[in-house]
Design an enzyme around this catalytic site. Sequence first.
Site, PDB file in Angstrom:
ATOM      1  N   THR A 180      35.854  46.133  36.876  1.00 20.80           N
ATOM      2  CA  THR A 180      34.986  46.799  37.850  1.00 20.80           C
ATOM      3  C   THR A 180      35.004  45.879  39.053  1.00 20.80           C
ATOM      4  OG1 THR A 180      33.479  48.006  36.373  1.00 20.80           O
ATOM      5  CG2 THR A 180      32.515  47.220  38.385  1.00 20.80           C
ATOM      6  N   ARG A 208      33.182  60.555  30.396  1.00 16.62           N
ATOM      7  CA  ARG A 208      32.229  59.460  30.196  1.00 16.62           C
ATOM      8  C   ARG A 208      31.948  58.761  31.542  1.00 16.62           C
ATOM      9  NH1 ARG A 208      32.508  53.697  31.393  1.00 16.62           N
ATOM     10  NH2 ARG A 208      31.169  52.624  29.932  1.00 16.62           N
ATOM     11  N   VAL A 209      30.700  58.523  31.818  1.00 20.81           N
ATOM     12  CA  VAL A 209      30.317  57.812  33.048  1.00 20.81           C
ATOM     13  C   VAL A 209      29.607  56.527  32.643  1.00 20.81           C
ATOM     14  CG1 VAL A 209      28.929  57.906  35.149  1.00 20.81           C
ATOM     15  CG2 VAL A 209      30.117  59.958  34.352  1.00 20.81           C
ATOM     16  N   GLY A 210      30.020  55.417  33.244  1.00 19.49           N
ATOM     17  CA  GLY A 210      29.408  54.131  32.919  1.00 19.49           C
ATOM     18  C   GLY A 210      28.216  53.815  33.791  1.00 19.49           C
ATOM     19  N   ASP A 211      27.886  52.542  33.855  1.00 21.88           N
ATOM     20  CA  ASP A 211      26.680  52.101  34.563  1.00 21.88           C
ATOM     21  C   ASP A 211      26.869  51.989  36.067  1.00 21.88           C
ATOM     22  OD1 ASP A 211      28.490  49.964  33.839  1.00 21.88           O
ATOM     23  OD2 ASP A 211      27.053  48.627  34.808  1.00 21.88           O
ATOM     24  N   THR A 231      28.948  44.331  35.845  1.00 21.48           N
ATOM     25  CA  THR A 231      30.241  44.634  35.235  1.00 21.48           C
ATOM     26  C   THR A 231      30.177  44.309  33.754  1.00 21.48           C
ATOM     27  OG1 THR A 231      32.567  44.020  35.062  1.00 21.48           O
ATOM     28  CG2 THR A 231      31.099  42.371  36.034  1.00 21.48           C
ATOM     29  N   GLY A 232      30.664  45.221  32.937  1.00 24.50           N
ATOM     30  CA  GLY A 232      30.635  44.980  31.500  1.00 24.50           C
ATOM     31  C   GLY A 232      30.479  46.291  30.751  1.00 24.50           C
ATOM     32  N   GLY A 234      29.200  49.323  29.928  1.00 24.72           N
ATOM     33  CA  GLY A 234      28.299  50.136  30.733  1.00 24.72           C
ATOM     34  C   GLY A 234      27.157  50.798  29.982  1.00 24.72           C
TER      35      GLY A 234
HETATM   36  N1  ASP Z   1      30.780  48.636  33.645  1.00 28.01           N
HETATM   37  C1  ASP Z   1      31.975  49.418  33.687  1.00 28.01           C
HETATM   38  C2  ASP Z   1      31.753  50.697  32.919  1.00 28.01           C
HETATM   39  O1  ASP Z   1      31.142  50.653  31.864  1.00 28.01           O
HETATM   40  C3  ASP Z   1      33.180  48.737  33.126  1.00 28.01           C
HETATM   41  C4  ASP Z   1      33.261  47.261  33.367  1.00 28.01           C
HETATM   42  O2  ASP Z   1      32.644  46.722  34.258  1.00 28.01           O
HETATM   43  O3  ASP Z   1      34.003  46.613  32.667  1.00 28.01           O
HETATM   44  O4  ASP Z   1      32.233  51.710  33.336  1.00 28.01           O
END
Ligand code: ASP
Length: 322
Positions: A180, A208-211, A231-232, A234
């Site tokens: 991200t 799918r939608v992340g954070d 980032t991580g 989500g």
């Molecule tokens: N946070 C992002 C998501 O879940 C992915 C990421 O940052 O690695 O879409």
Amino acid sequence: MTTASDSDFALAIHGGAGTILRSRMTPEREAAYHAGLRRALDAGRAVLADGGAALDAVTAAVMVLEDEPLFNAGRGAVYTSAGKQEMDAAVMNGRDRAAGAVAGICGPRNPILAARAVMEHSGPVLLIGESAMAFCREHGIAFEEPSYFHTEQRWQALQDTLAMRRSGAEDQDESRKHGTVGAVARDRNGHLAAATSTGGMTAKMPGRVGDSPVIGAGTWADDETCAVSGTGHGEIFIRYAAGHEIASRMRYAGQSLEEASRAVVMDMLAPAGGSGGIIAVDRAGNVSLPFNCSGMYRGVVRGDGALRTAIYDEPLVEYGQS
Ligand code: ASP
């Protein structure tokens, strides 16, 4: 944590918490990541040094990271399990809590400009899929063909992930799954802003939608407290309202930016399985960059113009004035 004087500006960026394991990193690749981060810092710094707004600085920095195929956003975004790219982005202005976001799009060259257009020209805060793309066309956002966004490395990461899934042995290699990009800034007038853009997680379920585009989860900005980009993993960032939780701890519990952001990343997200990190800045220009995994591509620049970047659990390396 780094601090700023009152009239100073501060910009922090990240290129994702899914870093390549140190054992697999080559000096050439490492140099390329640092150079990409420096280009983004430089773009944001130019805006802020000129007295520009935090909102414009985070937009400029994220655009550079989206254009750089090494990072999972815009060009070089990861693939869904169906072999498509679906991108999410959000921007928020701490000055008035104006916010705009898009989810599940592939076409706009810079998804962050799509989010910004939603913020500036629409009633809704979050637009998705085909309707978001139609809105972008109406507002003159530049589009690219699917081939522009493709990278062999992300395509291979999808094939590897699907093969592991079929054999029932999917590993947790962060660099294959995550990534991200994001930026947070405090401008010389004391205003804050945050921007985040992502391809999401490799082999994610279509739709799918992340954070990242969820205001209060992966993106948050409020002049009274802080601006945050995450980032991580989500789903965990959404369930723990990561960005808003940091702001709430500052507002209601009197925690400093560093206390609040470390507590959320280390004591809330990590035990829940939320591997990743955040970048955050407060109204005094303090910057915090905690992560609970092996690394996070990251960088900071202030009024002195020195570009500072790091990847692993190591001090920021300074490159001097640009
Ligand atoms: N946070 C992002 C998501 O879940 C992915 C990421 O940052 O690695 O879409």
